[in-house]
Design an enzyme around this catalytic site. Structure first.
Site, mmCIF file in Angstrom:
data_model
loop_
_atom_site.group_PDB
_atom_site.id
_atom_site.type_symbol
_atom_site.label_atom_id
_atom_site.label_comp_id
_atom_site.label_asym_id
_atom_site.label_seq_id
_atom_site.Cartn_x
_atom_site.Cartn_y
_atom_site.Cartn_z
ATOM 1 N N PRO A 1 0.847 -1.198 0.000
ATOM 2 C CA PRO A 1 0.000 0.000 0.000
ATOM 3 C C PRO A 1 0.877 1.241 0.000
ATOM 4 O O PRO A 1 1.788 1.361 0.820
ATOM 5 C CB PRO A 1 -0.789 -0.128 1.316
ATOM 6 C CG PRO A 1 0.010 -1.044 2.174
ATOM 7 C CD PRO A 1 0.775 -1.947 1.265
ATOM 8 N N CYS B 1 3.532 3.099 9.186
ATOM 9 C CA CYS B 1 3.694 4.417 8.565
ATOM 10 C C CYS B 1 4.214 5.427 9.588
ATOM 11 O O CYS B 1 3.639 5.543 10.676
ATOM 12 C CB CYS B 1 2.366 4.898 7.996
ATOM 13 S SG CYS B 1 2.466 6.521 7.210
ATOM 14 N N LYS C 1 0.733 -4.984 9.051
ATOM 15 C CA LYS C 1 2.005 -4.592 8.441
ATOM 16 C C LYS C 1 2.721 -3.688 9.434
ATOM 17 O O LYS C 1 2.192 -2.655 9.848
ATOM 18 C CB LYS C 1 1.791 -3.859 7.118
ATOM 19 C CG LYS C 1 3.097 -3.522 6.388
ATOM 20 C CD LYS C 1 2.833 -2.969 4.994
ATOM 21 C CE LYS C 1 4.135 -2.827 4.215
ATOM 22 N NZ LYS C 1 4.948 -1.685 4.675
ATOM 23 N N ASN D 1 9.121 -6.936 3.552
ATOM 24 C CA ASN D 1 9.041 -5.732 2.740
ATOM 25 C C ASN D 1 10.269 -4.879 3.034
ATOM 26 O O ASN D 1 10.828 -4.933 4.118
ATOM 27 C CB ASN D 1 7.739 -4.977 3.085
ATOM 28 C CG ASN D 1 7.652 -3.603 2.469
ATOM 29 O OD1 ASN D 1 7.437 -2.616 3.163
ATOM 30 N ND2 ASN D 1 7.797 -3.504 1.169
#
Length: 332
Positions: free
Chosen positions: A13, A96, A135, A207
């Site tokens: 995303p 984030c 995540k 990731n």
């Protein structure tokens, strides 16, 4: 489908990038990649324009929605709305590092509150029958990644999380910008490998800094899957390798030219709805890297697709620059 296979390859995303047009384009390049929305806050899901924020095409499946929030009740409500819209997975953002996210007490700052993350996962699991995933980072600021990642994993496992996607860097909430947080903190793939060794029955994907097919293979030898971000967006033809390399299936199209042809009906339909051509083609600007004429392709789209009334012929004309340059080079 087994969760292990679902997360074998996914596109991260990415704010302002992985909108519905981007996802439709990526789906043309891979039938098997799991695609994610941009992060959407619980408030936006509950109170915002859902069609604009969450609308997607059936062809995008499998597609997951990433939620931003830290209130279990709000996340449960938002997860239920997304489930009703037809998403295949609900993902919670615990990675984030932006200022806006920190002010809202969600994203990477939740790495400091593993028990709350567990409560959020449990609330969403109780609200929907879809897979609920997280995540996260390996840690934030002064945290010890060994202890921090173990704590968050234990909390979400106890809550019934279906999979964990780990960005293999710390996030520094003080002193680094969100952009710097994608590059500056060192990668620690070994930490994620150790997490998998300690949790062999939990699907774990990795990731961060994954740029080529050889890296996919290496990570998949240790983990259940890989998630790539900017590389998929900036050089989208790399997605043509996903199905053959990781799923032993043929790529849906042969190259960027076929991808453009396959996108044409979608583009025409969106243009008829009033969508500007540039809103779609901005996600295709990375096609044809290193090919003769690629610069002319990018320049043509950058100057012509933004014009009012720009139509599909602009994209075909842009691709024509590459085709002609390749033919000229082959004839030389």
């Amino acid at each position: 489908m087994k969760q292990y296979q679902v997360h074998r390859f996914s596109v991260a995303p990415m704010m302002d990038w992985t909108d519905r047009h981007c996802r439709f384009f990526h789906r043309i390049l891979s039938k098997r990649a799991l695609l994610y929305t941009e992060m959407v806050t619980t408030g936006a899901v509950v109170h915002g324009d859902r069609q604009r924020l969450l609308g997607f095409s059936g062809e995008e499946h499998p597609v997951a929605v990433q939620l931003g929030g830290s209130n279990p009740k709000d996340l449960a409500l938002a997860a239920g709305i997304c489930a009703d819209l037809g998403y295949d997975e609900i993902n919670l953002n615990v990675g984030c590092p932006s200022d806006r996210v920190q002010e809202g007490r969600f994203g990477a700052c939740l790495m400091a509150e593993p028990e709350l993350v567990g409560e959020c996962v449990a609330a969403m699991k109780a609200a929907v029958s879809l897979p609920v995933t997280v995540k996260c980072r390996i840690g934030i600021d002064e945290q010890d990644p060994e202890a921090a990642l173990d704590r968050i994993t234990a909390a979400v496992r106890a809550a019934g999380v279906d999979a964990l996607i780990v960005h293999a860097r710390k996030a520094w909430l003080k002193g680094l910008s969100p952009k710097e947080n994608r590059d500056v903190p060192p990668l620690d793939y070994g930490r994620v490998y150790r997490l998998k060794q300690a949790n062999p029955d939990l699907p774990i994907a990795i990731n961060g800094g994954i740029k080529d097919v050889d890296a996919w293979r290496e990570h998949c030898a240790h983990l259940d899957g890989v998630m790539i971000g900017r590389e998929a967006y900036q050089s989208p033809e790399i997605l043509l390798a996903v199905d053959p390399v990781l799923f032993d299936e043929p790529a849906p199209v042969a190259d960027g030219f076929e991808a453009i042809e396959a996108m044409a009906p979608y583009i025409e339909a969106r243009l008829a709805e009033g969508v500007r051509l540039s809103s779609i083609t901005r996600h295709m600007i990375g096609l044809f890297p290193g090919r003769p004429g690629a610069r002319l392709y990018r320049r043509h789209l950058a100057t012509e697709a933004v014009k009012p009334g720009a139509g599909l012929e602009v994209l075909f004309d842009a691709a024509g620059h590459v085709r002609r340059a390749m033919e000229t080079k082959a004839a030389a």
